[in-house]
Scaffold this active site. Structure first.
Site, PDB file in Angstrom:
ATOM      1  N   LYS A 160      -8.913 -21.924  11.350  1.00 45.98           N
ATOM      2  CA  LYS A 160      -7.951 -23.368  11.013  1.00 45.98           C
ATOM      3  C   LYS A 160      -8.114 -24.180  11.388  1.00 45.98           C
ATOM      4  CE  LYS A 160      -3.942 -19.928  12.813  1.00 45.98           C
ATOM      5  NZ  LYS A 160      -3.057 -19.723  14.117  1.00 45.98           N
TER       6      LYS A 160
ATOM      7  N   ARG B 148       0.968  -0.859   0.363  1.00 44.12           N
ATOM      8  CA  ARG B 148       0.244   0.277  -0.398  1.00 44.12           C
ATOM      9  C   ARG B 148       0.989   0.677  -0.093  1.00 44.12           C
ATOM     10  NH1 ARG B 148      -4.823  -0.843   4.065  1.00 44.12           N
ATOM     11  NH2 ARG B 148      -3.328  -2.047   5.173  1.00 44.12           N
TER      12      ARG B 148
ATOM     13  N   ILE C  60       4.306 -25.092  10.629  1.00 45.59           N
ATOM     14  CA  ILE C  60       4.021 -27.045  11.530  1.00 45.59           C
ATOM     15  C   ILE C  60       3.660 -27.192   9.814  1.00 45.59           C
ATOM     16  CG2 ILE C  60       3.476 -29.095  12.190  1.00 45.59           C
ATOM     17  CD1 ILE C  60       2.794 -26.339  14.334  1.00 45.59           C
TER      18      ILE C  60
ATOM     19  N   GLY D  72       3.893  -7.604  21.495  1.00 41.27           N
ATOM     20  CA  GLY D  72       4.096  -8.324  20.048  1.00 41.27           C
ATOM     21  C   GLY D  72       2.904  -9.626  19.486  1.00 41.27           C
TER      22      GLY D  72
END
Lengths: 443, 443
Positions: free
Chosen positions: A212, A52, A143, A194
């Protein structure tokens, strides 16, 4: 360069999004270029990318890459063979992906929301156009669980799977246990570190895990994506008392996504869950993810690793990219189907309503310390034919008149438990709300 | 049968060996036929099989399958597309496999000894002839670890891997710990239960684990198979005292296969190892297997499941078979290479000599209970520049004059430790042999 490589053109990649995952992917392609060349048999070159704001500082070096602010310029670039969709979100990402498919580009994406909610449409478009949409990075970061389910366990009828598939949630529950801290306190720290977004809803309310789970369940059971049928409960109501009491009884509380095939339909649910501490997955701590898959032949298998972060996610993106490079010269019908089974063989399995799901329960309540209360309680459960596995009564602190009671039930239908909760709600010896958390043995 | 399937001929399979794995594979193909058809897009039919004694009772139904006693009849059968080599052993299996390759058959095998020792020759023959040799079942039974290493982690430079890859050994060590029993006692039970062979050498001396380690290491590092370079040490000298003392110090003893890339070469070693109990793999118990793989991007990942048995092994055999069916129409050069990297890109990595390997150590010895012994001991280590991490001195039992001392060292080169053992051997305050077991943090 060795014999056999010299005349092979590198595969040309268009990259949408230069954020954490996009930047991490460019870095990985540079740092591990030699290893990737040895494995893929061809070089991989990002020739065009978009973001962007092109003036934003980046974690990667974009020298030699054409840059655009409009993703359509990348997907319309006739030199691009494969698109990496690492923008995220559902609106623009969906439009751009469908346009890329229309243009005959193969796609690698890390976008779980998009696949969970629009995967059926996207895969149909990709199959019609003969292109691949690869999405290993959409579930459990680095994974290789999509590959495990779709190929590694392809000989099995999958009975169930259960996963810790949100690192933020697992970090919070782990800290609550290890450091005896409150939910809100740990969440604030996760935000500082974070690990959690400023708006943590997707993580702590289970939506991210539901995305998921929907993807894994479709592959496990060979059915179309059914994200809107996932029962979703977050971890915001889990207290440190619950974590401590669970521990005393030999259990850990984990936020699990569970999909199970039963005689009456498929269970799809995300919720906090007590699991026996001797189960390997009970010992998966911090931001790490793990998924247990039970096949009818192989028995239980487990896959563990980092579920997020620039490098682990880039590891999955580039593994998919190598797969795509290898598959470029294969006929579309011989590729691994998007959801593991061939599109015409997808079964529209029915999803079990939540009130028909059967689980055991952990219940915590505060009751007035007077004779007969425990007898009334256990009578209530007996009347509803709910068997009690364990009862623990905690001494009241000095000067307090309320005692805490913990009950573990045997497996019971959700509907019965809802009735029990109503009846407990009417008992005046019980003070405040009754906490209930599901309990699974994972066997 | 649905549209798109009707005219597709089933893939025709020749099966060598009707023992546990062969019988289990036939049963799996029958029981999960529908699931396999949905995933592979074609039926899979065993049309010809062989066994040494056709009159032996079987765990499977062989109706409709042509039977021979000579495996050559199966590999020479022109109707057979894919051979499943489930005979085991190295002599006849090697000859038959090379003949099958010469005949242009694809092969799926569970034969770890054959791949570990003759894989370079076999893969070269297969590549020359344009056929696939798939061997997921050769390592860690039903766990899709070959696929994980070769494809799932293909974007990574692998730093190290460490695995519990022999179920018998892990069962013995687990029982020694949980039940406080002696090695010989548990071994006898494992033999009664059928977990251990009448001749347990392959399992308890680490040879079986060395086969599997050699295969995994070749894929991890993209090098030819180097089985004869694996340092191999079994678990026969581990005592229950060691298991108990390790536990007191926060460690578990596991029999690990370890492969690690260092600046000076690749480490390839199988030996009993203390690992911190908080590591997930330290909690892998009983006959289960697990492999930790550390990639430079993804970090540590772990793969867990049943490492042996008819059904888990058949799960891996048939997953390979489905892969082969999917790859039948792909050009040979676009298939996943046997060892993950393309043959011309295999690197002949040098293997680190064992005396250059660096690990920490657990040492146990009995010393005379008199002043100055501990000072002499620690001085000896200091002179060799070996740092001590922890010392524990056990009170002697009443009436005994010998005390047990446990030492944990920091990381030290094997060569230095060999010198230390020589010097300890000369100290007359030390009674009997010093036990040494390597210790790894797996970080």
């Amino acid at each position: 360069m060795k014999e056999g490589e010299e005349n092979m053109e590198p595969v040309k990649v268009g990259l949408l999004g230069l954020g954490t995952v996009g930047g991490g992917t460019i870095n990985l392609l540079q740092e591990n270029a030699e290893e990737i060349m040895r494995r893929a048999g061809r070089g991989i070159e990002v020739i065009h990318a978009c973001a962007r704001d092109l003036n934003k500082p980046r974690i990667c070096d974009t020298e030699g890459i054409s840059l655009s602010t409009d993703p359509n310029e990348v997907v319309d670039n006739p030199d691009v063979d494969v698109i990496l969709e690492l923008i995220g979100g559902e609106g623009m990402a969906r439009d751009v992906m469908l346009r890329a498919i229309e243009n005959g580009k193969h796609i690698v994406t890390a976008n779980k929301a998009l696949i969970a909610k629009h995967g059926n449409e996207i895969f149909a478009a990709a199959e019609a156009r003969g292109v691949i949409v690869a999405f290993e990075a959409a579930v459990a970061g680095g994974i290789p669980i999509i590959k495990g389910l779709r190929e590694g366990l392809a000989a099995n009828r999958i009975e169930w799977l259960a996963g810790i598939i949100n690192g933020t949630g697992n970090f919070i529950l782990t800290e609550m246990r290890d450091e005896d801290r409150d939910f809100a306190d740990v969440l604030a720290e996760a935000q500082r570190l974070g690990y959690a977004e400023a708006d943590p809803t997707f993580d702590v309310e289970g939506i991210d895990a539901a995305h998921k789970l929907a993807i894994m369940a479709s592959i496990a059971f060979g059915m179309p994506l059914k994200f809107d049928r996932v029962y979703t409960e977050g971890i915001t109501h889990v207290t440190r008392d619950d974590v401590t009491f669970a521990e005393e009884l030999g259990y850990r509380i984990k936020h699990l996504g569970i999909a199970r095939r039963t005689w009456n339909g498929i269970e799809l649910r995300v919720h906090p869950t007590l699991i026996p501490e001797r189960q390997l997955i009970a010992n998966v701590d911090g931001v790490m993810n793990a998924v247990v898959v039970k096949g009818n032949m192989v028995g239980p298998t487990l896959y563990y690793g980092a579920g997020a972060g620039a490098e682990p996610t880039a590891s999955a993106v580039v593994a998919d990219l190598i797969d795509v490079v290898r598959a470029l010269s294969c006929a579309p019908e011989s590729r691994v189907p998007h959801l593991g089974v061939h599109p015409h063989a997808l079964a529209d399995e029915s999803i079990l309503a939540m009130d028909e799901v059967e689980t055991a329960y952990y219940l915590r309540m505060q009751v007035v310390d007077r004779p007969g209360v425990l007898a009334d309680l256990t009578r209530t459960f007996a009347d509803l034919e709910i068997s009690i596995e364990a009862v623990v009564q905690k001494e009241p602190p000095p000067g307090e008149s309320l005692v805490t009671i913990i009950l573990l039930t045997r497996t019971v239908q959700e509907r019965q438990m809802v009735k029990a909760m109503e009846m407990l709600g009417k008992m005046d010896a019980i003070f405040g709300d009754v906490t209930r958390i599901r309990l699974e043995y994972l066997q």
